[in-house]
Enzyme design. Structure first.
Site, short mmCIF file in Angstrom:
data_model
loop_
_atom_site.label_atom_id
_atom_site.label_comp_id
_atom_site.label_asym_id
_atom_site.label_seq_id
_atom_site.Cartn_x
_atom_site.Cartn_y
_atom_site.Cartn_z
N TRP A 1 0.83 -1.20 0.00
CA TRP A 1 0.00 0.00 0.00
C TRP A 1 0.87 1.25 0.00
O TRP A 1 0.55 2.25 -0.66
CB TRP A 1 -0.91 0.00 1.23
CG TRP A 1 -1.77 1.22 1.37
CD1 TRP A 1 -3.04 1.39 0.88
CD2 TRP A 1 -1.45 2.45 2.03
NE1 TRP A 1 -3.52 2.64 1.20
CE2 TRP A 1 -2.55 3.32 1.90
CE3 TRP A 1 -0.32 2.91 2.71
CZ2 TRP A 1 -2.57 4.61 2.43
CZ3 TRP A 1 -0.34 4.20 3.24
CH2 TRP A 1 -1.45 5.03 3.11
N HIS A 2 1.99 1.20 0.74
CA HIS A 2 2.84 2.37 0.85
C HIS A 2 3.57 2.69 -0.45
O HIS A 2 3.86 3.86 -0.71
CB HIS A 2 3.86 2.18 1.97
CG HIS A 2 3.30 2.47 3.33
ND1 HIS A 2 2.58 1.55 4.05
CD2 HIS A 2 3.34 3.60 4.09
CE1 HIS A 2 2.21 2.08 5.21
NE2 HIS A 2 2.65 3.33 5.26
N GLY A 3 3.89 1.71 -1.24
CA GLY A 3 4.61 2.03 -2.46
C GLY A 3 4.79 0.83 -3.36
O GLY A 3 4.79 -0.32 -2.90
#
Length: 497
Positions: A329-331
């Site tokens: 989700w973060h990257g």
């Protein structure tokens, strides 16, 4: 539009003033207009994505309501599940296309190459819409809440649209739930002097975290991580410690500005951080860090997967799924996946060794209630979390492992006294301003952990004392804020997610 920009310092007072002057029944429309303007300051075209996600989840809520409530095995219940599935598929397709297309193509090319195939998928650039992960997750939570019956379906599209796009928390959270925020747009918010003062103080604290601490230590961090081949041992270790401070102050600073801005207008957003670096275990850290995201994954993924109800190993599996997903989700990079995996693994190891550690402590006569034990547990937790931040910050996996190797070689303690520490981007004065500001941050977090709330104390003081504190805080930011070589406002780290 960045919070730490001159534009926002004009935008926010104007929005707030007009909000309190206009009739209650049209205030949500004013907030909707302002929120879309706020978002379109980055890229007007991508407001269409925000609108599309809003329209899909709004329609899913109406469709779920129309299907009505039925028993779990009732065929009519499948219609509601189908509407939930459609909402998720469409929204996640948007998210995957704009955020993960390049990542998927790179990995497919790598996979085909390993099998000696010549198939090459052309790579193309897609500009990542700011805050897309945040507002899509917020919109999807409404779909699930409507399906579960946890929230009344909103029939007013404009009111629902302002819930998804509310400008203080639109681009970097906190990720609000419809059950908390949506109904607040129906409340009559009156101007309240004490509430406004508390909100402004929280905003000032957020600006202090961002401009005085995060942006300052970022100079040192960038020097170390961008040119790690020239450094070793203690330099990289200090850079790692500074990045932990940078990402905390950058993200918590944004959250505090968002919470403060919302409070000024009468809205109550959820706390996103509660002194995370004072945690005594990695599991506890994740109950204190980015609370809106971790609670989102808990409620909408971990519990539906079975949570801890189906045995220890299913629980561990679910923890790893949560944290691997959180990493992605973060990257769109394997470094984020490794970062998430390490945080999940630390929690599983901690849970598996809990009884063994208790027996060792009992045999050694270690008292868990002692200050020394609590301090040791806090330091160990901080170092474990800080180690995982290497993968979060590094440009790629190779750089991350190179940084780790460099950190355990060439230990040179004399950099602390020979002045070379001040040749890594920060001058002597800037370095020690940063250290003093970090000490202030630590003191405030410790006070809050002991339920001593500085804002509450300040508003109880006499007028002249309060305004002295206000002016001192503002001047401290103006004087000691780090503005960069061209006095450009720097972007918040979590905008890229």
């Amino acid at each position: 539009m960045l919070f730490n920009s001159l534009d926002f310092l004009i935008f926010f007072p104007v929005v707030t003033l007009i909000y309190f002057l206009i009739p209650h029944k049209i205030r949500y429309i004013w907030l909707l207009i302002c929120s879309y303007y706020f978002y379109m300051c980055w890229n007007a075209a991508y407001a269409l994505l925000l609108f599309t996600s809003t329209a899909i989840t709004y329609a899913s809520g109406l469709a779920i309501q129309a299907a009505g409530k039925h028993e779990e095995n009732d065929p009519e219940r499948l219609k509601s599940k189908g509407f939930v599935a459609i909402s998720f598929i469409l929204n996640l397709t948007i998210l995957i296309f704009f955020k993960y297309t390049g990542f998927i193509i790179d990995n497919l090319n790598l996979l085909f190459g390993r099998f000696g195939m010549e198939l090459v998928i052309p790579k193309f650039d897609i500009l990542l819409p700011v805050g897309i992960s945040f507002y899509i997750f917020q919109a999807l939570s409404y779909t699930v809440d409507a399906y579960r019956g946890d929230v009344k379906v909103e029939r007013n599209f404009l009111k629902y649209a302002v819930f998804v796009s509310f400008f203080p928390q639109l681009v970097a959270g906190p990720i609000e739930r419809s059950s908390r925020l949506l109904n607040q747009f129906n409340d009559r918010h009156k101007f309240d002097y004490d509430r406004v003062c508390k909100g402004l103080m929280m905003m000032v604290w957020g600006f202090f975290q961002k401009m005085v601490i995060a942006d300052r230590v970022a100079v040192f961090v960038n020097q170390i991580f961008n040119y790690y081949n020239y450094y070793s041992g203690l330099e990289i270790f200090i850079g790692m410690l500074f990045f932990a401070v940078q990402i905390y102050c950058d993200f918590a600073g944004y959250s505090n500005i968002a919470l403060g801005a919302a409070q000024v207008m009468g809205f109550d957003l959820m706390q996103n951080f509660t002194q995370p670096y004072l945690a005594r275990s990695v599991a506890e850290f994740w109950k204190r860090w980015h609370i809106s995201l971790t609670s989102w994954f808990r409620d909408y993924l971990y519990i539906p997967l079975g949570g801890n109800r189906k045995g220890k190993w299913i629980k561990y599996r679910n923890i790893m799924i949560i944290f691997l997903t959180s990493g992605l989700w973060h990257g769109a990079s394997w470094t984020y996946v490794i970062w998430g995996g390490l945080n999940g693994a630390f929690q599983i190891v901690g849970a598996q060794t809990l009884n063994l550690r208790k027996r060792i402590k009992k045999a050694a006569g270690i008292r868990e209630e002692s200050w020394s034990y609590k301090m040791l547990a806090t330091v160990i937790t901080f170092l474990l979390v800080d180690f995982t931040w290497i993968f979060f910050r590094a440009d790629n996996i190779e750089a991350a492992f190179s940084l780790i190797r460099q950190m355990f070689s060439g230990f040179r303690p004399w950099i602390l006294i020979d002045g070379s520490l001040y040749a890594m981007g920060l001058s002597f004065i800037d370095f020690w301003i940063g250290m003093i500001a970090i000490a202030v941050l630590l003191a405030v977090d410790i006070l809050h952990s002991r339920n001593i709330h500085i804002r509450e104390w300040i508003v109880k003081q006499n007028l002249w004392f309060r305004w002295g504190i206000y002016l001192l805080a503002v001047y401290s930011i103006l004087i000691f804020g780090y503005y960069g070589p061209n006095f450009d406002a720097t972007q918040f780290i979590y905008f890229q997610f």
